[in-house]
Design an enzyme around this catalytic site. Sequence first.
Site, PDB file in Angstrom:
ATOM      1  N   LYS A   1       0.830  -1.206   0.000  1.00  0.00           N
ATOM      2  CA  LYS A   1       0.000   0.000   0.000  1.00  0.00           C
ATOM      3  C   LYS A   1       0.868   1.261   0.000  1.00  0.00           C
ATOM      4  O   LYS A   1       0.607   2.188  -0.762  1.00  0.00           O
ATOM      5  CB  LYS A   1      -0.931  -0.032   1.222  1.00  0.00           C
ATOM      6  CG  LYS A   1      -1.898   1.130   1.298  1.00  0.00           C
ATOM      7  CD  LYS A   1      -3.148   0.777   2.079  1.00  0.00           C
ATOM      8  CE  LYS A   1      -2.938   0.710   3.574  1.00  0.00           C
ATOM      9  NZ  LYS A   1      -2.713   2.026   4.198  1.00  0.00           N
TER      10      LYS A   1
ATOM     11  N   GLY B   1      -5.305   7.826   5.573  1.00  0.00           N
ATOM     12  CA  GLY B   1      -4.395   8.794   6.180  1.00  0.00           C
ATOM     13  C   GLY B   1      -3.175   9.050   5.309  1.00  0.00           C
ATOM     14  O   GLY B   1      -2.674  10.178   5.241  1.00  0.00           O
TER      15      GLY B   1
ATOM     16  N   GLN C   1       4.639   9.182   7.382  1.00  0.00           N
ATOM     17  CA  GLN C   1       3.730  10.095   6.665  1.00  0.00           C
ATOM     18  C   GLN C   1       4.162  11.536   6.870  1.00  0.00           C
ATOM     19  O   GLN C   1       4.157  12.332   5.924  1.00  0.00           O
ATOM     20  CB  GLN C   1       2.293   9.890   7.152  1.00  0.00           C
ATOM     21  CG  GLN C   1       1.745   8.527   6.760  1.00  0.00           C
ATOM     22  CD  GLN C   1       0.343   8.271   7.286  1.00  0.00           C
ATOM     23  OE1 GLN C   1      -0.193   9.054   8.061  1.00  0.00           O
ATOM     24  NE2 GLN C   1      -0.243   7.168   6.874  1.00  0.00           N
TER      25      GLN C   1
ATOM     26  N   ASP D   1       1.746  -1.220  11.797  1.00  0.00           N
ATOM     27  CA  ASP D   1       0.410  -1.617  11.337  1.00  0.00           C
ATOM     28  C   ASP D   1       0.084  -3.071  11.699  1.00  0.00           C
ATOM     29  O   ASP D   1      -1.036  -3.529  11.463  1.00  0.00           O
ATOM     30  CB  ASP D   1       0.301  -1.442   9.814  1.00  0.00           C
ATOM     31  CG  ASP D   1       0.318   0.031   9.423  1.00  0.00           C
ATOM     32  OD1 ASP D   1      -0.045   0.886  10.258  1.00  0.00           O
ATOM     33  OD2 ASP D   1       0.713   0.336   8.279  1.00  0.00           O
TER      34      ASP D   1
ATOM     35  N   ARG E   1      -7.771  -3.213   9.575  1.00  0.00           N
ATOM     36  CA  ARG E   1      -6.848  -4.160  10.232  1.00  0.00           C
ATOM     37  C   ARG E   1      -7.472  -4.795  11.484  1.00  0.00           C
ATOM     38  O   ARG E   1      -7.131  -5.919  11.840  1.00  0.00           O
ATOM     39  CB  ARG E   1      -5.507  -3.489  10.540  1.00  0.00           C
ATOM     40  CG  ARG E   1      -4.833  -3.005   9.267  1.00  0.00           C
ATOM     41  CD  ARG E   1      -3.341  -2.872   9.359  1.00  0.00           C
ATOM     42  NE  ARG E   1      -2.843  -2.055   8.257  1.00  0.00           N
ATOM     43  CZ  ARG E   1      -2.629  -2.500   7.011  1.00  0.00           C
ATOM     44  NH1 ARG E   1      -2.844  -3.760   6.711  1.00  0.00           N
ATOM     45  NH2 ARG E   1      -2.197  -1.681   6.070  1.00  0.00           N
TER      46      ARG E   1
END
Length: 444
Positions: free
Chosen positions: A27, A100, A175, A325, A401
């Site tokens: 991703k 996000g 990010q 994650d 998730r």
Amino acid sequence: MSAFPAQPLYLVANGPLAGRVSVPGDKSISHRAIMFASLAVGESRIEGLLEGEDVLATVAAMRAMGADVARGGDGVWRVHGVGVGGLLQPQTALDMGNSGTSTRLLMGLVASHAITATFVGDASLSKRPMARVTDPLARVGASFTTAPGGRLPLTMHGACPAIPLEYVLPVASAQVKSAVLLAGLNTPGITRVIEPIPTRDHSERMLRGFGADLTVEESARGRVISIRGEAELKPQHIIVPGDPSSAAFWMVAASIVPGSDIVIANVLMNPTRTGLLTALRMMGASIDEIDRRDVGGEDVADLHVRHASLSGIEIPADLAPSMIDEYPVLFVAAAFASGRTVARGAHELRVKESDRIAAMAAALGACGVACTEHEDGLAIEGTDGDPIPGGATIATHLDHRIAMSMAVVGLHARAPVVIDDAAPIATSYPGFVAQAVLLGAEAR
Ligand code: S3P
């Protein structure tokens, strides 16, 4: 609130999991491939793109800002970019859905363009903190109006020329790092990010691959990443490796269902992403790498996973950035270990698609697993390989998730573990249920 009715789901294992699956494209790399190709002049080709809702939100946004992004009948995506500095004013709000990564990275891009963009998202995204990005981007000259608490919906006015920034990351976040670096792409001079704790390095690797003048140095202050602005990006041919965060569900599923023996093909092995593999091996998991190879500048391997007896451990906090994650599914593995597993130092889990500490404590607790919630993690008492009681319906809070992790826990439960809504799974792993079935599970 979704306009569609919730889709309850549960998985059942009628015996060992067996066979071979290929997980979809990574991703993080997929988002970046679309964004960077949209800034290159000429045609880029992207193979193995994750076609999940999050990445499709990035595709729609780049189209709205002028890039020509199309999927060929061969499954290869072709992108004709606008050139660095060439993004156009979007005519309508950019709908970021649940994503996000799309939101924060695109805010970085818009920050150094003379355009105004409005970002909107779903109920989960609209609760997430954005000040971590708007603070540094305000310093490059962008301005914002936001919902209370600095959240979405948010309208941003970019600055051109923007001011080059030197920024020490206050939180370990790829990010935030990426947002500042992407603002630097169209900013005169050198933009510098100092990262005291290393996070996933896909932006650095890929920007260099696209021809940006970007250097990384190790220093006493951490990793120093410098990018020279007003860059020219050259179109690329990108092959996206399989997502280790999606492989994680099968790594844990095969580890906990007795007799399982599976192969997960084509998994990205970038060391900034393999924390779960390290943690599971520390717990006694049987995961072998087969045919480690280089695919487009990234290490990739097939993973051979067999059922194993797991032992509870203390998860080293310094693994957190490389498995951030994967904590929900790690908690699932811990539920079947012998003794107690303690994971601390993972405070960031509170601000993901849901509060993943609270959500997993509630979900596992409802299934009869003893866990203790800490501000920065969870302690879980395992069953020593026995099935958990189960027999609960799980609130997934629009968090893909949580949904997939709790579907996996149900594979070794005495009574069904029902996910209240499986729809969010499509944000990152549209084929999840089909692949569970391929491995021998039953979906109801
Ligand atoms: C991502 C960074 C991580 C991760 C997210 C993807 C990225 O977020 O949780 O799923 O692609 O840069 P943070 O930067 O908030 O840690």
